[in-house]
Motif scaffolding. Sequence first.
Motif, PDB file in Angstrom:
ATOM      1  N   CYS A   1       0.904  -1.151   0.000  1.00 57.14           N
ATOM      2  CA  CYS A   1       0.000   0.000   0.000  1.00 57.14           C
ATOM      3  C   CYS A   1       0.937   1.194   0.000  1.00 57.14           C
ATOM      4  O   CYS A   1       1.869   1.243   0.815  1.00 57.14           O
ATOM      5  CB  CYS A   1      -0.875  -0.009   1.251  1.00 57.14           C
ATOM      6  SG  CYS A   1      -1.664   1.580   1.590  1.00 57.14           S
TER       7      CYS A   1
ATOM      8  N   CYS B   1      -1.648   8.274  -1.045  1.00 54.72           N
ATOM      9  CA  CYS B   1      -2.147   7.084  -1.735  1.00 54.72           C
ATOM     10  C   CYS B   1      -2.008   7.360  -3.225  1.00 54.72           C
ATOM     11  O   CYS B   1      -2.561   8.354  -3.723  1.00 54.72           O
ATOM     12  CB  CYS B   1      -3.609   6.837  -1.383  1.00 54.72           C
ATOM     13  SG  CYS B   1      -4.392   5.745  -2.590  1.00 54.72           S
TER      14      CYS B   1
ATOM     15  N   CYS C   1      -6.454  -0.005  -7.801  1.00 47.42           N
ATOM     16  CA  CYS C   1      -5.315  -0.148  -6.878  1.00 47.42           C
ATOM     17  C   CYS C   1      -4.653  -1.488  -7.193  1.00 47.42           C
ATOM     18  O   CYS C   1      -5.267  -2.546  -7.014  1.00 47.42           O
ATOM     19  CB  CYS C   1      -5.796  -0.119  -5.428  1.00 47.42           C
ATOM     20  SG  CYS C   1      -4.482  -0.601  -4.286  1.00 47.42           S
TER      21      CYS C   1
END
Length: 338
Positions: free
Chosen positions: A115, A205, A291
């Motif tokens: 992540c 992110c 993602c």
Amino acid sequence: MVTAKSLYEKLKNVRVVNPICEFTEERCESLMPTIQRIEDLKKERNAIVLAHNYVAPEILYGVADYTGDSYGLAKAALKSDAEVIVFAAVDFMSQTAKILNPEKEVLNPNTNGGCSLAESVQAGDVVRLRQKYPDYTFVCYINTTAEVKAECDVCVTSSNVYKIIENIENDNIYFLPDRLMGENVKSYLDEKGIKKNLKVYDGVCYVHEEYQPESIDLIRTSHPGTEVLVHPECSPSVVQKADFIGSTSMMLNRVAESNAEKFFLLTECGLTDVLRAEHPEKVFVGSCILCRYMKSNSLNDVLRVLESPRSQDTVEIPSETIDRAKRCIDQMFHYAEK
Ligand code: 13P
Ligand code: SF4
């Protein structure tokens, strides 16, 4: 029990960009042996499958016992009496399940479960920052490793970050690692006239930082009446133009309750897949971003970890780290539930 027919009925409206992801009756039929084998192993091993809202629809609708945002899944992991937890998401989420259930076997089927936020800060960075800012309460986003949580005071998720930071007694707060979320919290506190010294780390992110406010202007012009839902990992310029800001599960609930017919979601594509399955009568406009970490989960890997887990599939965290990280997560439950 899921059948090929019920899976097809649920997923026939999902239109993932890649044509191999279309859920035809034949594709649903071909998934059934894997789904059936996973269900049998869940019974045999007293296991549950937790799955984040962003993962592939065949996991969410085929084998998951609980689906949700990071807060809801942490609570599901805490409450479960299963002996084995399979967590289809990213590494920091399965680590959180292990911290909350040190005695249980937690299996992570994702072989690429990074992540960009969790990777942006290491425990040593927090130790150095704490020396520099000794009077600050260190608040970490749940998108952090167990080692980073062990060095922080309070954990937060996208569903409670505003409430928790607002309620922390100390006015000096260091928030890490999401800079954009931190800036959104600053704007929120300013709007409410709450004075806090909020310092923010510099992680982002890589999915949510891509969104630009101009895309909202474009959608509002081309599709009047569209409701715009934004995740708080997006930049303040995007968040300021939203009709609704919230975690992935909060966005799902909002669409379910809204009278609007058209929606634009500025978050990972998986959420729109779920909404197309749940609300075939509603229209979802605009584009979304994948993602690569969440999309590395597969039904076959869920089966593999239940059938014959390799040592690296089992989440292991040193007990001292678990104890310290758990204090940080317990503080989140304390503030979030009061
Ligand atoms: P949620 O807790 O809102 O599901 O967010 C998790 C996440 O990683 C968002 O990018
Ligand atoms: Fe991490 Fe962003 Fe992927 Fe969420 S969408 S798991 S924050 S990289």
